[in-house]
Design a protein around this motif. Structure first.
Motif, PDB file in Angstrom:
ATOM      1  N   PHE A  98     -83.490  12.937  -2.903  1.00  0.00           N
ATOM      2  CA  PHE A  98     -84.210  13.810  -1.981  1.00  0.00           C
ATOM      3  C   PHE A  98     -85.057  14.845  -2.715  1.00  0.00           C
ATOM      4  O   PHE A  98     -85.909  15.481  -2.122  1.00  0.00           O
ATOM      5  CB  PHE A  98     -83.219  14.534  -1.065  1.00  0.00           C
ATOM      6  N   ALA A  99     -84.831  15.008  -3.998  1.00  0.00           N
ATOM      7  CA  ALA A  99     -85.483  16.087  -4.726  1.00  0.00           C
ATOM      8  C   ALA A  99     -86.981  15.857  -4.925  1.00  0.00           C
ATOM      9  O   ALA A  99     -87.762  16.802  -4.914  1.00  0.00           O
ATOM     10  CB  ALA A  99     -84.800  16.269  -6.081  1.00  0.00           C
ATOM     11  N   ASP A 100     -87.390  14.609  -5.099  1.00  0.00           N
ATOM     12  CA  ASP A 100     -88.777  14.310  -5.474  1.00  0.00           C
ATOM     13  C   ASP A 100     -89.621  13.773  -4.331  1.00  0.00           C
ATOM     14  O   ASP A 100     -90.765  13.393  -4.533  1.00  0.00           O
ATOM     15  CB  ASP A 100     -88.797  13.295  -6.626  1.00  0.00           C
ATOM     16  N   ALA A 101     -89.087  13.685  -3.145  1.00  0.00           N
ATOM     17  CA  ALA A 101     -89.840  13.115  -2.025  1.00  0.00           C
ATOM     18  C   ALA A 101     -89.891  14.113  -0.870  1.00  0.00           C
ATOM     19  O   ALA A 101     -88.995  14.933  -0.698  1.00  0.00           O
ATOM     20  CB  ALA A 101     -89.188  11.809  -1.556  1.00  0.00           C
ATOM     21  N   GLN A 102     -90.967  14.030  -0.107  1.00  0.00           N
ATOM     22  CA  GLN A 102     -91.082  14.851   1.097  1.00  0.00           C
ATOM     23  C   GLN A 102     -90.298  14.144   2.194  1.00  0.00           C
ATOM     24  O   GLN A 102     -90.771  13.190   2.805  1.00  0.00           O
ATOM     25  CB  GLN A 102     -92.547  15.004   1.488  1.00  0.00           C
ATOM     26  N   VAL A 103     -89.082  14.634   2.436  1.00  0.00           N
ATOM     27  CA  VAL A 103     -88.133  13.893   3.261  1.00  0.00           C
ATOM     28  C   VAL A 103     -87.695  14.707   4.472  1.00  0.00           C
ATOM     29  O   VAL A 103     -87.406  15.897   4.367  1.00  0.00           O
ATOM     30  CB  VAL A 103     -86.877  13.502   2.442  1.00  0.00           C
ATOM     31  N   LEU A 104     -87.656  14.044   5.617  1.00  0.00           N
ATOM     32  CA  LEU A 104     -86.972  14.576   6.787  1.00  0.00           C
ATOM     33  C   LEU A 104     -85.647  13.841   6.895  1.00  0.00           C
ATOM     34  O   LEU A 104     -85.596  12.619   6.725  1.00  0.00           O
ATOM     35  CB  LEU A 104     -87.792  14.354   8.054  1.00  0.00           C
ATOM     36  N   ALA A 140     -82.404  21.186  15.578  1.00  0.00           N
ATOM     37  CA  ALA A 140     -83.053  21.445  14.295  1.00  0.00           C
ATOM     38  C   ALA A 140     -82.733  22.868  13.869  1.00  0.00           C
ATOM     39  O   ALA A 140     -82.730  23.789  14.697  1.00  0.00           O
ATOM     40  CB  ALA A 140     -84.565  21.267  14.409  1.00  0.00           C
ATOM     41  N   GLN A 141     -82.481  23.052  12.585  1.00  0.00           N
ATOM     42  CA  GLN A 141     -82.264  24.400  12.083  1.00  0.00           C
ATOM     43  C   GLN A 141     -83.542  25.224  12.198  1.00  0.00           C
ATOM     44  O   GLN A 141     -84.649  24.678  12.280  1.00  0.00           O
ATOM     45  CB  GLN A 141     -81.794  24.352  10.629  1.00  0.00           C
ATOM     46  N   ALA A 142     -83.378  26.549  12.181  1.00  0.00           N
ATOM     47  CA  ALA A 142     -84.519  27.443  12.395  1.00  0.00           C
ATOM     48  C   ALA A 142     -85.585  27.300  11.319  1.00  0.00           C
ATOM     49  O   ALA A 142     -86.767  27.602  11.561  1.00  0.00           O
ATOM     50  CB  ALA A 142     -84.022  28.886  12.444  1.00  0.00           C
ATOM     51  N   THR A 143     -85.205  26.830  10.139  1.00  0.00           N
ATOM     52  CA  THR A 143     -86.164  26.695   9.038  1.00  0.00           C
ATOM     53  C   THR A 143     -87.055  25.464   9.167  1.00  0.00           C
ATOM     54  O   THR A 143     -88.035  25.322   8.429  1.00  0.00           O
ATOM     55  CB  THR A 143     -85.416  26.625   7.696  1.00  0.00           C
ATOM     56  N   VAL A 144     -86.748  24.574  10.078  1.00  0.00           N
ATOM     57  CA  VAL A 144     -87.538  23.352  10.258  1.00  0.00           C
ATOM     58  C   VAL A 144     -88.866  23.694  10.934  1.00  0.00           C
ATOM     59  O   VAL A 144     -88.923  24.486  11.868  1.00  0.00           O
ATOM     60  CB  VAL A 144     -86.754  22.324  11.094  1.00  0.00           C
ATOM     61  N   LYS A 145     -89.935  23.085  10.464  1.00  0.00           N
ATOM     62  CA  LYS A 145     -91.266  23.361  10.986  1.00  0.00           C
ATOM     63  C   LYS A 145     -91.530  22.609  12.289  1.00  0.00           C
ATOM     64  O   LYS A 145     -90.970  21.542  12.536  1.00  0.00           O
ATOM     65  CB  LYS A 145     -92.326  22.974   9.947  1.00  0.00           C
TER      66      LYS A 145
END
Length: 275
Positions: A87-93, A136-141
């Motif tokens: 998960f570190a290197d990819a833009q992941v949901l 969804a957590q509050a930090t999710v866009k």
């Protein structure tokens, strides 16, 4: 148009239901891959839906991925710990359908930079008639919420919760609900057979009655209680049957949902210290 690469971790019944719904929505099989320890399960899904079958081990994720955890809740810690580096290197949901495991517990395993959603879909998703509860957590866009909304809207109706503690109740109702309805169908069918109907006719009548009533209730502004009174003539056959149902149905429903919700809460207890 869904542009994300969909990665499933797990190949059980819920994964199959969601994959079926996504394929009906028009998501190409080439955009979907399934990771699972059972070669037979994942190869069966690959053959049925034209997706990519991958072993259970973690591997580099495609860019712009949406990962759906559809394995057992008790396996969350072990499985996701192996995937953490991916998960570190990819833009992941990341979307979890594991009952009882909180979003913060997931983030504590995967890393605080991962956008985490909780979802509780149900198996009617495979025919486009699912009910999915999302948190969804509050930090999710907002844009990330829109992507997840689009995916699950394609397999039925979506209901957002703003209080994560209510996910256990939603799991008990919608997540487990199809099994309750199917048990009710079985009971109606068996009772009709005891009254003399052949099984084929009894099953068809029970199914059409439940399906048709649900359609009627969905189309009407009246409450189920109001509709029930409209179809119940005093002293008639419906009233006679309802008198028996009313003896135990409500307490049974309350006990069943309470038991399912309690089990959902219990499933997260083993990870509480890591939240």
């Amino acid at each position: 148009m869904i542009e994300q690469n969909i990665v499933f971790i797990g190949a059980g019944n819920m994964a199959r239901a969601l994959i079926s719904g996504m394929r009906q929505l028009g998501v190409p099989g080439s955009q979907i891959q399934v990771h699972a320890p059972s070669t037979q399960r994942r190869e069966a899904l690959a053959e049925e839906f034209g997706l990519r079958s991958r072993p259970a081990k973690a591997e580099k994720l495609p860019q712009n991925s949406l990962v759906i955890y559809a394995a057992k809740p008790k396996q969350v810690d072990g499985i996701l710990s192996e995937w953490r580096e991916s998960f570190a290197d990819a833009q992941v949901l990341f979307v979890s359908v594991a009952a009882g495991i909180s979003s913060q517990q997931m983030r504590s395993i995967l890393g605080e930079n991962v956008a985490v959603f909780r979802a509780m879909p149900n198996t009617p998703a495979q025919v486009g008639a699912g009910a999915t509860t999302l948190f969804a957590q509050a930090t999710v866009k907002a844009a990330q919420c829109d992507i997840v909304q689009q995916i699950f809207s394609g397999v039925g109706k979506v209901f957002w919760l703003h209080d994560e503690s209510l996910m256990d109740a939603a799991t008990a109702l919608a997540g487990s609900g199809p099994a309750y309805v199917l048990l009710f169908l079985e009971a109606l069918e068996d009772a009709a057979v005891l009254e003399g109907l052949d099984r084929v006719t009894a099953r068809a009548l029970a199914l059409q009655t439940v399906w048709g009533t649900a359609q009627m209730a969905a189309a009407s502004p009246a409450s189920p209680s109001e509709l029930r009174h409209q179809v119940t003539s005093p002293g008639g056959t419906t009233a006679a049957g309802l008198a028996v149902w009313e003896e135990q149905l409500r307490p049974l429903a309350q006990r069943a949902l309470a038991a399912a919700a309690a089990r959902s809460r219990a499933l997260g207890q083993s990870l509480k210290t890591k939240a």
